[in-house]
Design an enzyme around this catalytic site. Structure first.
Site, PDB file in Angstrom:
ATOM      1  N   ASN A   5      50.474  32.311  37.938  1.00  0.00           N
ATOM      2  CA  ASN A   5      51.039  33.477  37.704  1.00  0.00           C
ATOM      3  C   ASN A   5      52.463  33.619  38.339  1.00  0.00           C
ATOM      4  OD1 ASN A   5      48.658  35.010  36.582  1.00  0.00           O
ATOM      5  ND2 ASN A   5      48.031  35.223  38.753  1.00  0.00           N
ATOM      6  N   CYS A  63      43.940  32.414  31.714  1.00  0.00           N
ATOM      7  CA  CYS A  63      43.413  32.972  32.821  1.00  0.00           C
ATOM      8  C   CYS A  63      41.980  33.362  32.523  1.00  0.00           C
ATOM      9  CB  CYS A  63      44.225  34.500  32.800  1.00  0.00           C
ATOM     10  SG  CYS A  63      43.576  35.790  33.877  1.00  0.00           S
ATOM     11  N   HIS A  64      41.215  33.512  33.882  1.00  0.00           N
ATOM     12  CA  HIS A  64      39.788  33.569  33.675  1.00  0.00           C
ATOM     13  C   HIS A  64      39.444  35.026  33.904  1.00  0.00           C
ATOM     14  CE1 HIS A  64      40.686  33.758  37.968  1.00  0.00           C
ATOM     15  NE2 HIS A  64      39.824  34.798  38.296  1.00  0.00           N
ATOM     16  N   HIS A  95      46.496  40.321  32.324  1.00  0.00           N
ATOM     17  CA  HIS A  95      46.250  41.071  33.389  1.00  0.00           C
ATOM     18  C   HIS A  95      46.468  42.813  33.026  1.00  0.00           C
ATOM     19  CE1 HIS A  95      46.648  37.941  36.199  1.00  0.00           C
ATOM     20  NE2 HIS A  95      45.207  38.071  36.080  1.00  0.00           N
TER      21      HIS A  95
END
Length: 439
Positions: A148, A170-171, A200
């Site tokens: 990130n 990204c998980h 996000h």
């Protein structure tokens, strides 16, 4: 047999976690795993642990380790990047708290807002340096980034190297696996989803039952209030907030736009100038404290065995290995969320902005899927981030303090030009070792 290079492998969580996933792959048997980190001591610890469990599990892989990046990249087919720069939590605390002292009501400070900007300014140049070497030594390798701030790191790299096979992972999308089965009253294997946006800052666009093809949103809407209102924070070694609190911004977005956000307040709130007024600040602070403690204590062999190298557990922690397997097998697997430059995937955003969308994975690589009729009202929130992302990249590539200032002024969270000037000077002073390149 391929060569997979793990950059940042000195991190036990990333290095050992990824090695354990590779060990579980029958398709990758016989491959070489090259561990790379600039921290020689941490790297050696990861290598010793990996070798120990390789022997215990009789895993058919070659394990190498080197602090020399150019050596590590020789012959690489896949490169996986997961790094931080400097003392992660000391700098993160500065990113988060110093802007607050100048009156900027930002949340969390990791990916968006002024904190996300300064985080980007430290880490993006280092990842670009890594990609400079990849472009020279193994330009045909697939490069996967976990670091990130995902949006800004990926935009900086893909701007400089548009032909590099660079993908952000990204998980966060895994939250749907934990929530939707309860909401939709069926197994996750019977659910088909489409989600997208910015990393996000993404929403669930569709949820359907595979067997009946029925829309799952009616039951999600029916159960939304009771389900999410009753959740409390639950912490374990895999999912530090599953699904848990942090629902102030989450609830407001759902109420206003009608779509289920993929993540919670700590991330969602970073991009919204009004988020501070409704965010669940107590839960965010609790999450951060637990996450910090988890990362700083993540070292013991017991944790390694229980959570990484349990021979009775074939579940993979991350999606990276199934993606590599799908490239090798050319099986046209659909992946729920990858980060790629926008190629008409989301109409609301410029083509160069890196978006998080589903993708098809095969021997040709990873091809994003267009999200038809993306809601323009939510798209307007995404588009508020576009210029900030673009100006961050300009600042990194030009090493320009002026463009950093312009990126601050473009950020929706920043509402005072004089305070922005003072904040910029203060942050450069505090983080001179990492931001001293700006002129």
């Amino acid at each position: 047999m391929v060569k997979i290079v793990l950059i940042g492998a000195g991190s036990s969580q990333f290095g050992l976690g990824t090695v354990s996933d590779i060990f579980k792959s029958s398709i990758l048997k016989g491959s070489t795993i090259t561990l790379h980190d600039i921290n020689e001591k941490a790297l050696e610890k990861t290598k010793k642990t990996a070798e120990k469990f390789k022997k215990e599990l009789n895993a058919d892989f070659k394990i190498e380790a080197t602090t020399d990046r150019k050596e590590a990249l020789q012959g690489a087919d896949y490169c996986v990047i997961s790094i931080e720069v400097g003392d992660r939590f000391e700098l993160w605390d500065q990113d988060w708290k110093i802007p607050l002292q100048y009156g900027f009501k930002q949340i969390y400070g990791e990916n968006g807002g002024p904190g996300g900007l300064f985080h980007s300014l430290r880490i993006a140049p280092v990842i670009i340096d890594i990609c400079d070497d990849i472009n020279k030594i193994c330009p045909d390798a697939f490069v996967f980034n976990y670091s990130n701030p995902m949006q800004r790191v990926c935009h900086a790299v893909t701007t400089k190297y548009p032909d590099l096979k660079f993908i952000g992972l990204c998980h966060e999308i895994a939250s749907m696996e934990r929530q939707l089965p309860t909401l939709m009253e069926t197994e996750y294997s019977n659910i088909e989803i489409k989600a997208g946006g910015l990393n996000h800052f993404s929403i669930l666009l569709e949820a359907k039952y595979k067997d009946s093809k029925k829309d799952g949103y009616p039951i999600i809407r029916k159960k939304f209030e009771s389900y999410y209102s009753s959740l409390v924070n639950v912490n374990d070694d895999y999912h530090l907030s599953k699904p848990g609190g942090e629902r102030g911004v989450f609830f407001e977005l759902y109420k206003s736009y009608g779509y289920l956000p993929i993540t919670t307040d700590s991330h969602l709130g970073e991009y919204l100038q009004w988020a501070y007024s409704v965010a669940d600040h107590d839960a965010i602070s609790e999450f951060y404290k637990n996450y910090k403690n988890h990362c700083l204590s993540f070292h013991s062999d017991k944790i390694s065995k229980e959570h990484f190298f349990d021979s009775n557990n074939n579940e993979m922690r991350e999606r990276i290995i199934p993606i590599i397997e799908s490239i090798l097998q050319d099986n046209n697997m659909e992946e729920s969320a990858v980060n790629l430059p926008n190629n008409n995937f989301i109409d609301s955003l410029p083509r160069d902005i890196v978006v998080e969308v589903p993708a098809v994975v095969n021997k040709n690589g990873i091809k994003g899927i267009r999200l038809e009729n993306y809601p323009s009202n939510f798209g307007s929130l995404l588009n508020n981030q576009a210029s900030t992302i673009q100006l961050t990249t300009e600042a990194v590539l030009k090493k320009s303090k002026h463009f950093v200032f312009l990126a601050l002024l473009a950020d929706p969270v920043v509402d005072n030009v004089k305070s922005a000037e003072k904040l910029l000077d203060t942050m450069i002073n505090f983080q001179e070792d990492y931001l001293g390149y700006l002129n």
